[in-house]
Design a protein around this motif. Structure first.
Motif, PDB file in Angstrom:
ATOM      1  N   GLU A  80       0.809  -1.210   0.000  1.00  0.00           N
ATOM      2  CA  GLU A  80       0.000   0.000   0.000  1.00  0.00           C
ATOM      3  C   GLU A  80       0.845   1.265   0.000  1.00  0.00           C
ATOM      4  OE1 GLU A  80      -3.342   0.258  -0.266  1.00  0.00           O
ATOM      5  OE2 GLU A  80      -3.293  -1.899  -0.596  1.00  0.00           O
ATOM      6  N   ARG A  81       1.947   1.253   0.758  1.00  0.00           N
ATOM      7  CA  ARG A  81       2.768   2.449   0.884  1.00  0.00           C
ATOM      8  C   ARG A  81       4.248   2.096   0.832  1.00  0.00           C
ATOM      9  NH1 ARG A  81       0.169   7.019   4.601  1.00  0.00           N
ATOM     10  NH2 ARG A  81      -1.968   6.739   3.924  1.00  0.00           N
ATOM     11  N   LEU A  82       4.965   2.900   0.061  1.00  0.00           N
ATOM     12  CA  LEU A  82       6.409   2.748  -0.048  1.00  0.00           C
ATOM     13  C   LEU A  82       6.997   4.158  -0.022  1.00  0.00           C
ATOM     14  CD1 LEU A  82       8.202   0.391  -2.471  1.00  0.00           C
ATOM     15  CD2 LEU A  82       8.961   2.732  -2.248  1.00  0.00           C
ATOM     16  N   ALA A  83       7.935   4.384   0.888  1.00  0.00           N
ATOM     17  CA  ALA A  83       8.551   5.707   1.011  1.00  0.00           C
ATOM     18  C   ALA A  83      10.021   5.625   0.654  1.00  0.00           C
ATOM     19  CB  ALA A  83       8.394   6.243   2.430  1.00  0.00           C
ATOM     20  N   GLY A  84      10.491   6.643  -0.039  1.00  0.00           N
ATOM     21  CA  GLY A  84      11.915   6.783  -0.321  1.00  0.00           C
ATOM     22  C   GLY A  84      12.484   7.860   0.579  1.00  0.00           C
ATOM     23  N   LEU A  85      13.578   7.549   1.256  1.00  0.00           N
ATOM     24  CA  LEU A  85      14.251   8.503   2.129  1.00  0.00           C
ATOM     25  C   LEU A  85      15.568   8.885   1.482  1.00  0.00           C
ATOM     26  CD1 LEU A  85      14.343   9.954   4.891  1.00  0.00           C
ATOM     27  CD2 LEU A  85      15.379   7.872   5.828  1.00  0.00           C
ATOM     28  N   VAL A  86      15.763  10.177   1.229  1.00  0.00           N
ATOM     29  CA  VAL A  86      16.961  10.661   0.532  1.00  0.00           C
ATOM     30  C   VAL A  86      17.517  11.890   1.239  1.00  0.00           C
ATOM     31  CG1 VAL A  86      16.242   9.804  -1.739  1.00  0.00           C
ATOM     32  CG2 VAL A  86      15.603  12.106  -1.036  1.00  0.00           C
ATOM     33  N   ASP A  87      18.756  12.220   0.890  1.00  0.00           N
ATOM     34  CA  ASP A  87      19.355  13.485   1.310  1.00  0.00           C
ATOM     35  C   ASP A  87      19.051  14.524   0.248  1.00  0.00           C
ATOM     36  OD1 ASP A  87      20.524  12.617   3.690  1.00  0.00           O
ATOM     37  OD2 ASP A  87      22.297  11.871   2.668  1.00  0.00           O
ATOM     38  N   LYS A  88      19.397  15.756   0.545  1.00  0.00           N
ATOM     39  CA  LYS A  88      19.227  16.797  -0.469  1.00  0.00           C
ATOM     40  C   LYS A  88      20.252  16.592  -1.577  1.00  0.00           C
ATOM     41  CE  LYS A  88      21.990  19.803   2.403  1.00  0.00           C
ATOM     42  NZ  LYS A  88      22.031  20.959   3.219  1.00  0.00           N
ATOM     43  N   GLY A  89      20.106  17.321  -2.644  1.00  0.00           N
ATOM     44  CA  GLY A  89      21.050  17.229  -3.744  1.00  0.00           C
ATOM     45  C   GLY A  89      20.580  16.293  -4.835  1.00  0.00           C
ATOM     46  N   LEU A  90      21.538  15.618  -5.473  1.00  0.00           N
ATOM     47  CA  LEU A  90      21.251  14.763  -6.623  1.00  0.00           C
ATOM     48  C   LEU A  90      20.239  13.669  -6.296  1.00  0.00           C
ATOM     49  CD1 LEU A  90      21.829  13.931  -9.553  1.00  0.00           C
ATOM     50  CD2 LEU A  90      23.703  12.537  -8.687  1.00  0.00           C
ATOM     51  N   SER A  91      20.393  13.010  -5.160  1.00  0.00           N
ATOM     52  CA  SER A  91      19.461  11.936  -4.796  1.00  0.00           C
ATOM     53  C   SER A  91      18.041  12.454  -4.668  1.00  0.00           C
ATOM     54  CB  SER A  91      19.892  11.262  -3.500  1.00  0.00           C
ATOM     55  OG  SER A  91      21.082  10.560  -3.696  1.00  0.00           O
ATOM     56  N   PHE A  92      17.891  13.662  -4.122  1.00  0.00           N
ATOM     57  CA  PHE A  92      16.557  14.246  -4.017  1.00  0.00           C
ATOM     58  C   PHE A  92      15.998  14.533  -5.402  1.00  0.00           C
ATOM     59  CE2 PHE A  92      13.661  17.883  -3.656  1.00  0.00           C
ATOM     60  CZ  PHE A  92      12.702  17.316  -2.827  1.00  0.00           C
ATOM     61  N   GLY A  93      16.832  15.077  -6.293  1.00  0.00           N
ATOM     62  CA  GLY A  93      16.376  15.372  -7.658  1.00  0.00           C
ATOM     63  C   GLY A  93      15.946  14.130  -8.406  1.00  0.00           C
ATOM     64  N   VAL A  94      16.729  13.073  -8.307  1.00  0.00           N
ATOM     65  CA  VAL A  94      16.377  11.811  -8.966  1.00  0.00           C
ATOM     66  C   VAL A  94      15.116  11.227  -8.321  1.00  0.00           C
ATOM     67  CG1 VAL A  94      17.114   9.433  -9.403  1.00  0.00           C
ATOM     68  CG2 VAL A  94      18.727  11.312  -9.728  1.00  0.00           C
ATOM     69  N   GLY A  95      15.029  11.321  -7.001  1.00  0.00           N
ATOM     70  CA  GLY A  95      13.842  10.835  -6.300  1.00  0.00           C
ATOM     71  C   GLY A  95      12.582  11.562  -6.719  1.00  0.00           C
ATOM     72  N   ARG A  96      12.676  12.875  -6.911  1.00  0.00           N
ATOM     73  CA  ARG A  96      11.513  13.649  -7.370  1.00  0.00           C
ATOM     74  C   ARG A  96      11.110  13.227  -8.777  1.00  0.00           C
ATOM     75  NH1 ARG A  96       7.683  15.346  -6.066  1.00  0.00           N
ATOM     76  NH2 ARG A  96       7.583  17.337  -7.096  1.00  0.00           N
ATOM     77  N   GLN A  97      12.103  12.980  -9.652  1.00  0.00           N
ATOM     78  CA  GLN A  97      11.781  12.496 -10.995  1.00  0.00           C
ATOM     79  C   GLN A  97      11.046  11.164 -10.895  1.00  0.00           C
ATOM     80  OE1 GLN A  97      15.144  12.403 -13.678  1.00  0.00           O
ATOM     81  NE2 GLN A  97      15.901  14.346 -12.879  1.00  0.00           N
ATOM     82  N   PHE A  98      11.528  10.282 -10.025  1.00  0.00           N
ATOM     83  CA  PHE A  98      10.885   8.982  -9.825  1.00  0.00           C
ATOM     84  C   PHE A  98       9.440   9.181  -9.357  1.00  0.00           C
ATOM     85  CE2 PHE A  98       9.593   5.345  -7.386  1.00  0.00           C
ATOM     86  CZ  PHE A  98      10.078   4.270  -8.095  1.00  0.00           C
ATOM     87  N   GLU A  99       9.245  10.081  -8.398  1.00  0.00           N
ATOM     88  CA  GLU A  99       7.909  10.342  -7.850  1.00  0.00           C
ATOM     89  C   GLU A  99       6.971  10.878  -8.937  1.00  0.00           C
ATOM     90  OE1 GLU A  99       6.459  12.097  -3.627  1.00  0.00           O
ATOM     91  OE2 GLU A  99       7.826  13.378  -4.745  1.00  0.00           O
ATOM     92  N   ILE A 100       7.451  11.806  -9.747  1.00  0.00           N
ATOM     93  CA  ILE A 100       6.638  12.388 -10.825  1.00  0.00           C
ATOM     94  C   ILE A 100       6.312  11.343 -11.880  1.00  0.00           C
ATOM     95  CG2 ILE A 100       6.700  14.027 -12.753  1.00  0.00           C
ATOM     96  CD1 ILE A 100       8.350  15.875 -10.802  1.00  0.00           C
ATOM     97  N   LEU A 101       7.293  10.563 -12.303  1.00  0.00           N
ATOM     98  CA  LEU A 101       7.052   9.526 -13.314  1.00  0.00           C
ATOM     99  C   LEU A 101       6.100   8.448 -12.785  1.00  0.00           C
ATOM    100  CD1 LEU A 101      10.617   9.214 -14.858  1.00  0.00           C
ATOM    101  CD2 LEU A 101       8.568  10.187 -15.943  1.00  0.00           C
ATOM    102  N   THR A 102       6.167   8.161 -11.492  1.00  0.00           N
ATOM    103  CA  THR A 102       5.225   7.218 -10.882  1.00  0.00           C
ATOM    104  C   THR A 102       3.802   7.754 -11.000  1.00  0.00           C
ATOM    105  OG1 THR A 102       6.862   6.347  -9.335  1.00  0.00           O
ATOM    106  CG2 THR A 102       4.556   6.070  -8.728  1.00  0.00           C
ATOM    107  N   ASP A 103       3.620   9.023 -10.657  1.00  0.00           N
ATOM    108  CA  ASP A 103       2.294   9.648 -10.767  1.00  0.00           C
ATOM    109  C   ASP A 103       1.795   9.654 -12.207  1.00  0.00           C
ATOM    110  OD1 ASP A 103       2.254  10.117  -8.046  1.00  0.00           O
ATOM    111  OD2 ASP A 103       2.822  12.230  -8.223  1.00  0.00           O
ATOM    112  N   LEU A 104       2.670  10.020 -13.162  1.00  0.00           N
ATOM    113  CA  LEU A 104       2.276  10.078 -14.572  1.00  0.00           C
ATOM    114  C   LEU A 104       1.909   8.701 -15.123  1.00  0.00           C
ATOM    115  CD1 LEU A 104       4.890  12.627 -15.960  1.00  0.00           C
ATOM    116  CD2 LEU A 104       2.438  13.009 -15.580  1.00  0.00           C
TER     117      LEU A 104
END
Length: 128
Positions: A80-104
């Motif tokens: 039901e729920r899966l969370a990604g925990l990241v630091d700021k910087g590149l990992s956060f940027g890639v994580g946001r892309q992952f989150e957006i592509l998941t939604d799309l």
């Protein structure tokens, strides 16, 4: 890419801590091991602690393929729920892309966090 799978005390929650350079082939293997882990059962929530994961070589096609792998796993094993925990910087940027592509892609149940306590509260269904 390396990972460690461990149950979290006090709930139906598993933590997967990842490190090293991200690779799709190893991500598939990680999900196979996760689904076969003794602490795993349908309906669990999962925290992926990716703060030590090197995402520098991840391009859009790798992120899209990763989204497909994660969504297939979530649907097949009723996560039901899966969370990604990241630091700021590149990992956060890639994580946001992952989150957006998941939604799309019509995916569900994934959120990205920089704060571990907020991630755990969300995974447990608590009010944020």
């Amino acid at each position: 890419m390396e990972w460690r799978i461990e149950p979290v005390a006090g709930g139906r929650l598993i933590r997967v801590s990842t490190s090293g350079p991200f690779q799709i082939r190893q991500q598939r293997q990680m999900f196979e091991e996760l689904g076969a882990h003794a602490a795993f059962s349908e309906g669990l929530s999962i925290l992926f602690d990716n703060r030590q994961l090197d995402m520098a070589s991840s391009d859009e096609s790798a992120i899209r393929e990763s989204v497909d792998i994660v969504q297939e796993f979530m649907c097949k094993l009723r996560i039901e729920r899966l969370a990604g925990l990241v630091d700021k910087g590149l990992s956060f940027g890639v994580g946001r892309q992952f989150e957006i592509l998941t939604d799309l892609a019509g995916g569900h149940g994934f959120r990205l966090f920089k704060d571990e306590q907020l991630a755990l509260r969300w995974l447990r269904g608590e009010q944020l």
